[in-house]
Design a protein around this motif. Structure first.
Motif, mmCIF file in Angstrom:
data_model
loop_
_atom_site.group_PDB
_atom_site.id
_atom_site.type_symbol
_atom_site.label_atom_id
_atom_site.label_comp_id
_atom_site.label_asym_id
_atom_site.label_seq_id
_atom_site.Cartn_x
_atom_site.Cartn_y
_atom_site.Cartn_z
ATOM 1 N N SER A 424 72.010 3.247 1.887
ATOM 2 C CA SER A 424 71.425 3.247 0.534
ATOM 3 C C SER A 424 71.960 4.445 -0.237
ATOM 4 O O SER A 424 72.520 5.384 0.347
ATOM 5 N N VAL A 425 71.814 4.386 -1.542
ATOM 6 C CA VAL A 425 72.178 5.511 -2.412
ATOM 7 C C VAL A 425 70.893 6.033 -3.035
ATOM 8 O O VAL A 425 70.156 5.283 -3.702
ATOM 9 N N GLU A 426 70.619 7.325 -2.818
ATOM 10 C CA GLU A 426 69.377 7.919 -3.284
ATOM 11 C C GLU A 426 69.658 9.080 -4.227
ATOM 12 O O GLU A 426 70.695 9.748 -4.130
ATOM 13 N N GLU A 427 68.724 9.281 -5.151
ATOM 14 C CA GLU A 427 68.781 10.475 -5.997
ATOM 15 C C GLU A 427 68.089 11.617 -5.262
ATOM 16 O O GLU A 427 66.981 11.452 -4.744
ATOM 17 N N GLN A 428 68.786 12.773 -5.221
ATOM 18 C CA GLN A 428 68.219 13.940 -4.558
ATOM 19 C C GLN A 428 68.356 15.150 -5.466
ATOM 20 O O GLN A 428 69.341 15.281 -6.203
ATOM 21 N N THR A 429 67.391 16.027 -5.407
ATOM 22 C CA THR A 429 67.475 17.316 -6.120
ATOM 23 C C THR A 429 67.885 18.381 -5.114
ATOM 24 O O THR A 429 67.206 18.570 -4.092
ATOM 25 N N ILE A 430 68.996 19.030 -5.400
ATOM 26 C CA ILE A 430 69.520 20.027 -4.462
ATOM 27 C C ILE A 430 69.649 21.372 -5.158
ATOM 28 O O ILE A 430 69.895 21.452 -6.370
ATOM 29 N N SER A 431 69.459 22.429 -4.401
ATOM 30 C CA SER A 431 69.509 23.788 -4.958
ATOM 31 C C SER A 431 70.832 24.486 -4.684
ATOM 32 O O SER A 431 71.072 25.576 -5.179
ATOM 33 N N GLY A 432 71.690 23.853 -3.886
ATOM 34 C CA GLY A 432 72.975 24.464 -3.563
ATOM 35 C C GLY A 432 73.747 23.596 -2.594
ATOM 36 O O GLY A 432 73.358 22.446 -2.328
ATOM 37 N N GLU A 433 74.805 24.155 -2.062
ATOM 38 C CA GLU A 433 75.630 23.396 -1.125
ATOM 39 C C GLU A 433 76.266 24.350 -0.120
ATOM 40 O O GLU A 433 76.399 25.552 -0.372
ATOM 41 N N HIS A 434 76.662 23.796 1.000
ATOM 42 C CA HIS A 434 77.338 24.578 2.024
ATOM 43 C C HIS A 434 78.842 24.577 1.753
ATOM 44 O O HIS A 434 79.440 23.524 1.532
ATOM 45 N N VAL A 435 79.446 25.772 1.762
ATOM 46 C CA VAL A 435 80.888 25.897 1.544
ATOM 47 C C VAL A 435 81.500 26.662 2.712
ATOM 48 O O VAL A 435 80.854 27.528 3.326
ATOM 49 N N THR A 436 82.724 26.305 3.028
ATOM 50 C CA THR A 436 83.466 27.034 4.058
ATOM 51 C C THR A 436 84.261 28.142 3.377
ATOM 52 O O THR A 436 85.120 27.855 2.536
ATOM 53 N N PRO A 437 83.967 29.407 3.673
ATOM 54 C CA PRO A 437 84.676 30.498 3.000
ATOM 55 C C PRO A 437 86.177 30.464 3.265
ATOM 56 O O PRO A 437 86.633 29.983 4.307
ATOM 57 N N HIS A 438 86.931 30.970 2.318
ATOM 58 C CA HIS A 438 88.348 31.226 2.523
ATOM 59 C C HIS A 438 88.513 32.649 3.041
ATOM 60 O O HIS A 438 87.614 33.487 2.888
ATOM 61 N N VAL A 439 89.670 32.917 3.659
ATOM 62 C CA VAL A 439 89.905 34.210 4.301
ATOM 63 C C VAL A 439 91.177 34.843 3.746
ATOM 64 O O VAL A 439 92.228 34.197 3.673
ATOM 65 N N VAL A 440 91.054 36.099 3.349
ATOM 66 C CA VAL A 440 92.215 36.916 2.999
ATOM 67 C C VAL A 440 92.340 37.969 4.087
ATOM 68 O O VAL A 440 91.378 38.677 4.385
ATOM 69 N N GLU A 441 93.533 38.077 4.675
ATOM 70 C CA GLU A 441 93.699 38.931 5.859
ATOM 71 C C GLU A 441 94.798 39.977 5.675
ATOM 72 O O GLU A 441 95.976 39.654 5.680
ATOM 73 N N PRO A 442 94.432 41.236 5.529
ATOM 74 C CA PRO A 442 95.389 42.326 5.735
ATOM 75 C C PRO A 442 95.381 42.715 7.222
ATOM 76 O O PRO A 442 94.336 43.061 7.766
#
Length: 596
Positions: A424-442
């Motif tokens: 099914s397709v449902e309407e949801q109220t969300i406060s944010g989302e999970h993201v995979t961080p990017h990495v900068v490496e010295p």
């Protein structure tokens, strides 16, 4: 002067004689690729590490961890090291000696990036160049070139033990602990994690003493960022001047260096990522402060074939020694490769929750599989089928439009009636989302930095008609801060004061060497050769009169001397060591000796 010796040969001889570094286990014939740091070298290396921590951890507000050097096999399966951490090996058919094919090609041609060649291309070039074995002189033409994995393998525990590997970089110790480390950062990006420690690579042909070894020290920073929200404060480094060697210039027939500033290079796109530009600017200033010769220093961009598969852009800090450019640090944008890979393989969450400014209402495709049907139908695979249906609904809702939907679980396909999946397709109220961080490496090579500092500090001149060798090391990293000498060792008053000065300076945090053997000139020469920035001499002139006792302070490079009060000695030397004051400033404040 020993003009017939190369810079590396002079440095190696001095390093062994004066206790900087030397080949390990010589009593048992030695083992190529392993070095022991002597008293001077260990102190210099430690000072370099402390200087790096101060700039890249403390001043940047980053955390530091200390992870194990041995990790289980699944870590390196996830990271890709088991399959792709290779160098090209060619073996001599006559003597059996193994050599790095790309190094042989670079040593006998104008090609600077032979590691970008395939094994077949490398074998062809070896034949075209008529290369021979450096060990026995036998022809290498026609020998196959093979990929050789550089990982050191071991076993964890007795009996049917768990396979493990010595880490080839310190970075993986940071990545695998990300789920816990992010909690210490309160799940808020950006944040950085540093680590200074040993890494291990089973090099095919170690060379250039401590430049390419099988056990070495890295200082690495993993900067975790939200690629859509986080930008560095370039204003702090935008005016830093750098010498760049971009890939476009390397590939051009008339290519040349680009002299610019960090701000201009980022704006022009020469440095395509602001985070990389930020860390190049910091590194430029740090290298200059610890004593790298900026006339023998550059940033070179990786060519497309050089970059690791996970890196969208990479620059190397390189120093020139003996006419060759050596990599002393790498600056890479690793995107989300590392955390995504560990997220796929490990049983933990390698994402960070990104809070929206305001809650959002969205449509979400969901499934609620009927387990009373899936259980009897698929048995032990039912739970995996349920997870596969949930993942498919999020990824491709259109897949549920037919009467049946097919998913894959544990390498097997399963057909599930759509009505059993309860899509099914449902309407949801969300406060944010999970993201995979990017990495900068010295990533900094500590041993290579030590080698660079020694090579760039090595000087020869004449003093009073005698040849002198000295190391013009920065006071901030020199292994010994000061030498203290009584002018003569048979006058109790001079010796007692020298002893008191040594005790006071050590209590103030200085590394002090006391020397009362031989002429004062010989004592100066010994300290010059190991790079001690200042020598304090206690003489009779400083004890005369009713005023405060004084001593002479001698500066290593110029040989200039000033007479200063004993009570001000620790504060003045500390100011010079920190870079807050110069020796010229001391000479203006106190009496400079005309016959120094």
């Amino acid at each position: 002067m020993a003009e017939d010796r190369t810079e590396g040969e002079r440095l190696t001889e001095l390093a062994k004689r004066r206790g900087y570094y030397f080949g390990s286990s010589d009593a048992y014939g030695g083992t190529s690729g392993f070095y022991t740091y002597g008293p001077q070298g260990a102190a210099l290396k430690s000072n370099v590490e402390d200087a790096w921590r101060d700039r890249f951890a403390t001043q940047e507000g980053n955390m530091e961890i200390d992870a194990p050097t041995i990790m289980p096999e699944p870590v390196f399966e996830a990271s890709g090291h088991l399959d792709g951490f290779d160098d090209m090996l060619v073996e001599c058919a006559e003597c059996g000696e193994s050599h790095r094919a790309d190094h042989l090609i670079e040593d006998h041609s104008e090609l600077e990036d032979a590691e970008t060649l395939s094994p077949e291309e490398a074998a062809e070039m070896i034949s075209d160049l008529d290369l021979v074995c450096p060990n026995c002189g036998a022809d290498l033409a026609g020998q196959s070139v093979e990929d050789f994995n550089l990982m050191f393998e071991t076993n964890i525990g007795p009996g049917s033990s768990t396979p493990g590997y010595l880490r080839p970089e310190t970075a993986q110790g940071i990545f695998v602990e990300f789920p816990r480390i992010k909690e210490y950062a309160r799940n808020r990006l950006p944040f950085g994690v540093t680590q200074v420690g040993r890494a291990y690579r089973n090099e095919i042909s170690p060379r250039k003493s401590i430049v390419r070894t099988r056990e070495f020290t890295q200082a690495e920073l993993e900067q975790f960022i939200d690629p859509e929200r986080d930008e560095p404060d370039l204003s702090t480094v935008e005016d830093v001047e750098v010498l760049l060697y971009p890939a476009t210039e390397q590939e051009a027939d008339d290519g040349d260096y680009v002299e610019t500033t960090i701000g201009d290079a980022v704006e022009a796109g020469t440095i395509g990522n602001a985070w990389l530009g930020y860390f190049l600017g910091i590194a430029q200033e740090w290298y200059e402060r610890i004593g790298v010769d900026m006339d023998r220093f550059r940033f070179r961009q990786h060519l497309a074939g050089e970059r690791a598969h996970y890196s969208s852009d990479c620059w190397d800090a390189e120093s020139e020694v003996d006419g060759d450019w050596i990599e002393i640090a790498g600056f890479s944008y690793r995107s989300d490769y590392d955390l995504s890979k560990h997220g796929e393989h490990a049983d933990d969450d390698f994402t960070v929750f990104r809070q929206y400014d305001e809650p959002q209402t969205v449509e979400r495709a969901v499934v609620d599989p009927d387990m009373s049907v899936l259980g009897p139908e698929f048995g032990g695979a039912a739970a995996d089928v349920k997870e596969a249906l949930e993942a498919l609904a999020e990824r491709d809702p259109d897949a549920f439009e037919g009467e049946n939907v097919t998913v894959e679980a544990d390498g097997e396909e399963f057909a599930v009636p759509t009505d059993v999946a309860n899509f099914s397709v449902e309407e949801q109220t969300i406060s944010g989302e999970h993201v995979t961080p990017h990495v900068v490496e010295p990533s900094f090579g500590v041993d290579r930095t030590v080698y660079t500092l020694l090579a760039h500090a090595y000087e020869e001149d004449e003093v009073d008609g005698e040849e002198r060798t000295y190391l013009s090391l920065s006071p901030g990293v020199a292994p010994r801060d000061v030498g203290v000498f009584p002018l003569v060792s048979n006058v109790d008053e001079l010796v007692d004061l020298a002893d008191d000065i040594v005790a006071d300076l050590r209590a103030a945090g200085f590394s002090v060497v006391y020397d009362d053997s031989g002429s004062i000139g010989r004592r100066y020469r010994r300290q010059d050769e190991v790079g001690t920035p200042f020598c304090v001499t206690v003489d009779r002139d400083g004890l005369e009169g009713d005023g405060e006792k004084t001593v002479t302070i001698r500066e290593r490079d110029s040989g200039r001397q000033v007479r200063a009060p004993v009570g001000a000695l620790a504060d003045e030397l500390d100011a010079v060591r920190r870079g807050d004051r110069t020796f010229d400033g001391l000479a203006e404040e106190y009496d400079e000796l005309a016959d120094a």
